[in-house]
Design an enzyme around this catalytic site. Sequence first.
Site, PDB file in Angstrom:
ATOM      1  N   ASP A   1      94.465  83.223 -21.553  1.00 22.23           N
ATOM      2  CA  ASP A   1      94.777  84.213 -20.505  1.00 22.23           C
ATOM      3  C   ASP A   1      93.566  84.938 -19.895  1.00 22.23           C
ATOM      4  OD1 ASP A   1      97.278  83.455 -21.354  1.00 22.23           O
ATOM      5  OD2 ASP A   1      97.990  85.457 -21.873  1.00 22.23           O
TER       6      ASP A   1
ATOM      7  N   ASP B   1      99.200  83.217 -18.486  1.00 24.91           N
ATOM      8  CA  ASP B   1     100.402  84.052 -18.457  1.00 24.91           C
ATOM      9  C   ASP B   1     101.003  83.875 -17.057  1.00 24.91           C
ATOM     10  OD1 ASP B   1     101.639  85.817 -20.367  1.00 24.91           O
ATOM     11  OD2 ASP B   1     101.097  87.552 -19.130  1.00 24.91           O
TER      12      ASP B   1
ATOM     13  N   HIS C   1     104.439  84.777 -15.128  1.00 23.25           N
ATOM     14  CA  HIS C   1     105.758  85.404 -15.104  1.00 23.25           C
ATOM     15  C   HIS C   1     106.423  85.331 -13.728  1.00 23.25           C
ATOM     16  CE1 HIS C   1     104.850  87.017 -19.007  1.00 23.25           C
ATOM     17  NE2 HIS C   1     103.937  87.857 -18.580  1.00 23.25           N
TER      18      HIS C   1
ATOM     19  N   HIS D   1     110.305  89.914 -14.311  1.00 24.88           N
ATOM     20  CA  HIS D   1     110.300  89.507 -15.726  1.00 24.88           C
ATOM     21  C   HIS D   1     110.660  90.693 -16.626  1.00 24.88           C
ATOM     22  CE1 HIS D   1     108.415  88.013 -19.549  1.00 24.88           C
ATOM     23  NE2 HIS D   1     109.004  86.912 -19.127  1.00 24.88           N
TER      24      HIS D   1
ATOM     25  N   HIS E   1     102.529  92.060 -14.001  1.00 20.78           N
ATOM     26  CA  HIS E   1     101.239  91.357 -14.094  1.00 20.78           C
ATOM     27  C   HIS E   1     101.461  89.858 -14.094  1.00 20.78           C
ATOM     28  CE1 HIS E   1     102.728  91.407 -18.232  1.00 20.78           C
ATOM     29  NE2 HIS E   1     102.020  90.309 -18.392  1.00 20.78           N
TER      30      HIS E   1
ATOM     31  N   LYS F   1     102.895  80.092 -19.773  1.00 26.56           N
ATOM     32  CA  LYS F   1     103.857  80.718 -20.689  1.00 26.56           C
ATOM     33  C   LYS F   1     104.393  82.007 -20.095  1.00 26.56           C
ATOM     34  CE  LYS F   1     100.067  82.880 -23.130  1.00 26.56           C
ATOM     35  NZ  LYS F   1     100.415  84.256 -22.748  1.00 26.56           N
TER      36      LYS F   1
ATOM     37  N   CYS G   1      98.030  88.248 -27.023  1.00 28.52           N
ATOM     38  CA  CYS G   1      98.135  86.789 -26.934  1.00 28.52           C
ATOM     39  C   CYS G   1      97.151  86.062 -27.844  1.00 28.52           C
ATOM     40  CB  CYS G   1      98.019  86.348 -25.481  1.00 28.52           C
ATOM     41  SG  CYS G   1      99.447  86.927 -24.522  1.00 28.52           S
TER      42      CYS G   1
END
Length: 206
Positions: A8, A46, A48, A52, A81, A106, A151
């Site tokens: 990330d 990351d 989303h 989310h 984010h 993810k 993470c």
Amino acid sequence: MKALLVVDVQNDFCPGGALPVPEGDAVVPVINRLIPYFGNIILTQDWHPAGHWSFASAHPGKKPFETIQLSYGEQVLWPDHCVQGTPGADFHPELDTTRAQLIIRKGFRKEIDSYSAFYENDKQTTTGLAGYLKERGITTLYVVGLAADFCVKWSALDGRRLGFDVYVVTDATRGIDTNGSLARAWEEMKAAGVHLITSDEVVRQT
Ligand code: VGL
Ligand code: ZN
């Protein structure tokens, strides 16, 4: 066989981003220096959808860094984010991504967050990474990136649980540190047998 797992390193986790990790961008030159020492490089991103459930904005009356209970347990609520397709979700522009062979995205299911590179936060839904590593004969992971207490930690702990030899490169990560999460993260990683190593040691060792 070893791999570098770059977690990330995205604009939103760097200063000026939506969920800035203090000194998050400082990991970039350190990671770029390590890359030539690895033949296998995997990035996570990351990723989303808008709305989310890990976003405080999805829960009326809740503010970022408060927590709520979701079906899989406690969830920290974050500022919006790394929304899919936005500049904040892009990798840091100076991160050298050219030799990366796999990008694991993810957190793309609206109802479930995903910190670890291996499993979503229900600890059951897999990203497929373990199978990929196994098929390629990779047994040792060097984990770098953001954030140390979320993470990176969850990826390192899952890596151990799955039987990988796991190193976290301490100067190639930085933490968010909400409610003491960073000190706890180092303790949990040490207790799980995660090796802590500096980038200088990695360079000397490999
Ligand atoms: C992360 C909080 C929310 C991370 C991702 O990359 O550590 N932290 N989403
Ligand atoms: Zn996230």
